[in-house]
Design an enzyme around this catalytic site. Structure first.
Site, PDB file in Angstrom:
ATOM      1  N   SER A   1       0.851  -1.198   0.000  1.00  0.00           N
ATOM      2  CA  SER A   1       0.000   0.000   0.000  1.00  0.00           C
ATOM      3  C   SER A   1       0.879   1.237   0.000  1.00  0.00           C
ATOM      4  O   SER A   1       2.037   1.198   0.457  1.00  0.00           O
ATOM      5  CB  SER A   1      -0.906   0.017   1.242  1.00  0.00           C
TER       6      SER A   1
ATOM      7  N   TYR B   1      -2.198  -0.955  10.275  1.00  0.00           N
ATOM      8  CA  TYR B   1      -2.300  -1.164   8.828  1.00  0.00           C
ATOM      9  C   TYR B   1      -0.991  -0.770   8.144  1.00  0.00           C
ATOM     10  O   TYR B   1      -0.462  -1.505   7.311  1.00  0.00           O
ATOM     11  CB  TYR B   1      -3.462  -0.348   8.268  1.00  0.00           C
TER      12      TYR B   1
END
Length: 279
Positions: free
Chosen positions: A143, A156
């Site tokens: 990401s 995350y």
């Protein structure tokens, strides 16, 4: 000739969002596709859309038994596997660490790292022999959060940073038979990533963030301000997974629409430089 003609691809978390966009694109490029998905509801919907040519398998990416059973189903159907694509994940609701009750920090860590990292590593181990036999490829999903703060909450961001490192290490370990790469998407329109059970957010999805608010944020930061869809990211996955890729391994392709190439001074109305022009 289509890019993935003759390829057999397994997509982890392919039941919705990014994974489903990748699956649809791979099918359009000629691949035989298996989708591994934990939600039976999503699989039921896909059965009607994709038909019998796509192998739909219900399983949990953190279960060796489920992954092994999926491996056998792929062998029974096609006898081989050329690519493994990891797209499953959960996010942490962007809750700051100071707001996470201390008694839930460990369970939040375990939940995100089990799905976002361990699931990839277990799948790589379970399917490695098939991938080596086909001189195949692995494509994992990191990401923009691995590169830039505020791309997610702490757990995350840390989990996606771990995927970035895993890609590099696995490329060394699996060489020369298997290429291992990653894709690091930025924002995704209609993302279906769910929040963590550890914080009671498993009923919340990233797509619950108002699209207008997300779009406005992109207009301020991105050089290409159109909010991408899963299908917009899919061709990069297809190239990395395909046999046309003869030059890339151990790399993660950052796809952030230029948002990290930030124009701080010009966006603040400062132009023409400061001081005396050169020349």
């Amino acid at each position: 000739m289509q890019m993935l003609d003759g390829d057999v691809v397994l997509i982890l978390g392919g039941g919705s969002g990014l994974g489903l966009g990748v699956a649809r694109h791979f099918i359009s490029e000629g691949a035989s596709v298996a989708i591994f998905e934990v939600s039976q509801t999503k699989l039921d919907a896909l059965k009607a859309e994709l038909g019998p040519d796509v192998l739909l398998f219900k399983g949990d990416v953190t279960s060796v038994d489920d992954l092994t059973a999926c491996r056998q189903a792929i062998v029974d159907r096609w006898g081989r596997l050329t690519s493994l694509v990891g797209s499953q994940g959960i996010f942490d609701g962007q809750v700051p660490l100071r707001d996470v009750p201390v008694e839930r920090v460990s369970s939040l860590f375990d939940e995100l790292f089990h799905v976002n990292v361990l699931g990839y590593l277990l799948a790589c181990r379970v399917f490695l022999d098939l991938l080596e036999a086909s001189d195949g490829s692995v494509v994992l999903t990191s990401s923009v959060a691995a590169y830039a703060a505020d791309g997610g909450g702490l757990m995350y961001t840390a989990s996606k940073g771990a995927v970035l490192s895993a890609v590099r290490q696995l490329a060394i370990e699996f060489a020369p038979r298997v290429r291992v790469n990653g894709v690091a998407p930025g924002a995704i329109a209609d993302s279906q990533l769910q929040g963590p059970k550890a914080l009671g957010l498993d009923g919340v999805k990233q797509s619950d963030i108002p699209k207008e608010a997300m779009q406005e944020g992109f207009k301020r930061l991105a050089l290409m301000p159109t909010l991408p869809t899963p299908l917009d990211y899919a061709p990069v996955y297809a190239f990395l997974a395909s046999r046309h890729n003869k030059v890339v391994t151990g790399q993660t392709v950052l796809l952030e629409q230029g948002s990290l190439n930030r124009h701080m001074l010009s966006s603040a109305g400062v132009s023409g430089g400061i001081g005396t022009p050169l020349g």
